[in-house]
Each structure stands twice: as structure tokens, then as C-alpha cells.
Design an enzyme around this catalytic site. Structure first.
Site, PDB file in Angstrom:
ATOM      1  N   ASP A   1       2.238   4.919  -1.229  1.00  0.00           N
ATOM      2  CA  ASP A   1       2.217   3.517  -0.787  1.00  0.00           C
ATOM      3  C   ASP A   1       0.946   3.157  -0.018  1.00  0.00           C
ATOM      4  O   ASP A   1       0.842   2.047   0.502  1.00  0.00           O
ATOM      5  CB  ASP A   1       3.428   3.232   0.123  1.00  0.00           C
TER       6      ASP A   1
ATOM      7  N   LYS B   1       4.302  -4.757   2.851  1.00  0.00           N
ATOM      8  CA  LYS B   1       4.527  -5.095   1.432  1.00  0.00           C
ATOM      9  C   LYS B   1       6.010  -5.260   1.170  1.00  0.00           C
ATOM     10  O   LYS B   1       6.865  -4.733   1.892  1.00  0.00           O
ATOM     11  CB  LYS B   1       3.969  -4.007   0.509  1.00  0.00           C
TER      12      LYS B   1
ATOM     13  N   GLY C   1      11.275   0.183   4.740  1.00  0.00           N
ATOM     14  CA  GLY C   1      10.924  -0.002   3.327  1.00  0.00           C
ATOM     15  C   GLY C   1       9.803  -1.010   3.143  1.00  0.00           C
ATOM     16  O   GLY C   1       9.611  -1.550   2.059  1.00  0.00           O
TER      17      GLY C   1
END
Ligand code: ATP
Length: 312
Positions: free
Chosen positions: A145, A18, A107
Site C-alpha cells: 500500500d 486512501k 484500512g
């Protein structure tokens, strides 16, 4: 990337990375987490997770970044499988093979993606018949997440980022991801964000996604989206790794429509006009010597889905 499962009877699930198109970080909550308002987009860098019954728990890493992931019980895929086994009283150990193509500690939520993929794979392997809500609940228990890679596409995240709502969007966007040498730990970046805000006496409001970003997604206009990209963690990531600012500025100077640190970094995501523009930008960035690796991807793409089962 190898698609075929390694062991007889394996189930293989493909799962995307993502990028946070917008990440607004609110005040720290009493439970230690920050309240977030974010918009995720799933992009076409994928891991594949294969699970098969085995004598004992094991993780078998393969693929581009295989040397960077833990192979013990700390691996998020193992934690996900154990959570499912515990909840549904399944007394079996698994061999979990992870074909790792999502940059690690960049990240891009690669570990969370593997956890999401493992939930889907275990459901299929053990024939549990879990629905989307069951999977999303388990995902939320594993990390903020983890729910998004189950869903894929574009979604808005609130709470700790784990409460998802659909986002109206149109079009396909072309990205270049510039990967730095050293990873950044997510807790370290949040701590630096708190430190900078305290130092500067910043009043932190409750976070909201901007109307500009939502309008850009609705219109499918990459220039508007490029201008609306925003990450509240960027000053902290720049403070910890000053070269990232240079990298972001260079990419924008080379023609990107927008550049942003992805999540807690240190990967920098650049939005481009087209596939060709992404190729051109990659060439310029490669010559600049500001990053270790460059990956191109498009988004949005589908969330975690089964690509091979024992019947195949
Ligand atoms: P996020 O964006 O969710 O904060 P990230 O993309 O920055 O995460 P990950 O790639 O998920 O970072 O890796 C963070 C750390 O998690 C790694 O340094 C690694 O030790 C650990 N980890 C545990 N399981 C995995 C996994 N399956 N894949 C990658 N890293 C894992």
C-alpha cells in the site's frame, strides 16, 4: 493540523489516506500474498511527516491519533527512512514527527502513507534527487500500500496492489468515514477471507476490476460509483466484527449512495451525493451509536507533497 516543522531544518510532507473503491482478492500466491485487482482513491484525510537531522532516531507523534502509533523502529516511517539511508549510504539519524490525522488500523493505509511521506521527505532533506520511479521502487519494497499515496488521485493496483496504472476519472466525490472502536489487523482479515472461502468451497478466479466501476469513474456520476463499490474482504470483516454489517446497512438506509468496508476494515466508507448530504449522513450516523468517530472527506486529492522546507 500543525503545518510548521518542529525542528530547525525540517522538511514536512503532507500525505493522504486512501479508500479502495473496488478490492478484488484473487488466489493466494506461492509467496503468501494474494493477487489483487483494486482501484484506489486518495481522500482528504492527511498526515504530515516532518524529518530533521537529530543525534539519534526518534519518532515524535502528534495529532488526533498520536497515542496509537509505535514510536520505535517498527514505525513504518522509520523503516522508510532507514531504507533510504542504507541505499544511499547516508550516515545520519533523524527525528521524525508524525502529525497523525489518518485513522490508525482502519484500512485507510495510514502507516503506508507515513512511509511514502518519509521517502519524499528524506529525498528532499538529503538532496538525493530521486525520481518517481526510484521512489515507487522503494515504496514497493516497504509494502503493497506504500506506492499509491506517493501518486494520489485515482489509480488501479495489481500484483499485490503495488503496481499502479492511471485511471481516467472525472469529478469530486464526497465521503463519510465511520470509524469503529477496535482496529482489525490486515493479516487477520485475509486469513478469515481464506477460511471462509475454503469452508464454502469457493473457486477463486484471477481478480479483475469491473467495467461498471471504471465507467462510473469516467462519468463522474456518484450514484453509479456508489452502486459499483465492491470489497471482497467485506464478508471476512463482517464475520470478525458483525456490528460492521449493521453499520454499513444503517448508512445506506440513511441515504448513502453506497457503503463499503474500507480495505481490510474496520472503517466503513459511505459515498454521498454532495457535501451537504455528507453532513446529513454524519448527523444520522452519530445518533445511531454504531460507530465511535465520523470523518468527512473528499476525493480524489494529490499524493505526498512537500509543504515546508528549511528555506521556507
Ligand atoms: P492498511 O490499510 O495498509 O492495511 P491500516 O490502515 O489498516 O493499514 P495502519 O493505520 O497503517 O493500518 O496501521 C496498522 C498498524 O501498523 C498499526 O496498528 C501500527 O501498529 C502499525 N504502524 C506502524 N507505523 C505506523 C504509522 N506510522 N502510523 C500508523 N500505524 C503504524
Amino acid at each position: 493540523m500543525t503545518v510548521a516543522p518542529t525542528l530547525p531544518g525540517a522538511v514536512t510532507v503532507r500525505v493522504p489516506a486512501k479508500v479502495n473503491l473496488e478490492l478484488r482478492v484473487g488466489p493466494r500466491r506461492p509467496d503468501g500474498y494474494h493477487s489483487l485487482a483494486t482501484v484506489y482513491q486518495a481522500v482528504s484525510l492527511h498526515d504530515e511527516v516532518s524529518v530533521a537531522r537529530w543525534d539519534d532516531w526518534q519518532v515524535v507523534p502528534t495529532g488526533t491519533y498520536k497515542s496509537l502509533i509505535p514510536t520505535d523502529g517498527d514505525n513504518l516511517a522509520v523503516r522508510a527512512a532507514r531504507l533510504v539511508a542504507e541505499r544511499w549510504s547516508v550516515d545520519e539519524a533523524l527525528s521524525i514527527r508524525i502529525d497523525k490525522d489518518i485513522p490508525v488500523a482502519g484500512g485507510m493505509a495510514g502507516g503506508s502513507a507515513d512511509a511514502a511521506a518519509t521517502l519524499v521527505a528524506c529525498d528532499q532533506l538529503w538532496g538525493l534527487g530521486l525520481d518517481r520511479d526510484d521512489l515507487a521502487e522503494l515504496a514497493g519494497m516497504l509494502g503493497s500500500d506504500v506506492p499509491f499515496p506517493l501518486a494520489g488521485g485515482n489509480a488501479m493496483g495489481s500484483g499485490r496492489g503495488e503496481q499502479l496504472a492511471p485511471v481516467l476519472a472525472r469529478g469530486t466525490f464526497h465521503w463519510v468515514f465511520a470509524i469503529s472502536d477496535t482496529g482489525l489487523s490486515t493479516p487477520e482479515v485475509y486469513a478469515e477471507c481464506d477460511r471462509l472461502r475454503e469452508r464454502d468451497g469457493v473457486e477463486v478466479p484471477e481478480p479483475h476490476v469491473s467495467p461498471e466501476l471504471m465507467a462510473a469513474l469516467r462519468s463522474g456520476d456518484p450514484a453509479a460509483l456508489g452502486a459499483a463499490l465492491h470489497n471482497d474482504l467485506e464478508p471476512a470483516a463482517f464475520s470478525l466484527r458483525p456490528r460492521l454489517r449493521e453499520l454499513r446497512d444503517a448508512g445506506v438506509e440513511f441515504g448513502a449512495l453506497g457503503g463499503i468496508v474500507s480495505g481490510s476494515g474496520p472503517t466503513v466508507a459511505f459515498l454521498t451525493e454532495s457535501h451537504e448530504a455528507a453532513l446529513d449522513l454524519s448527523v444520522s450516523l452519530a445518533a445511531s451509536d454504531l460507530c465511535r468517530d465520523l470523518r468527512r472527506a473528499k476525493g480524489p486529492v494529490h499524493g505526498a507533497h512537500v509543504v515546508a522546507t528549511p528555506r521556507d
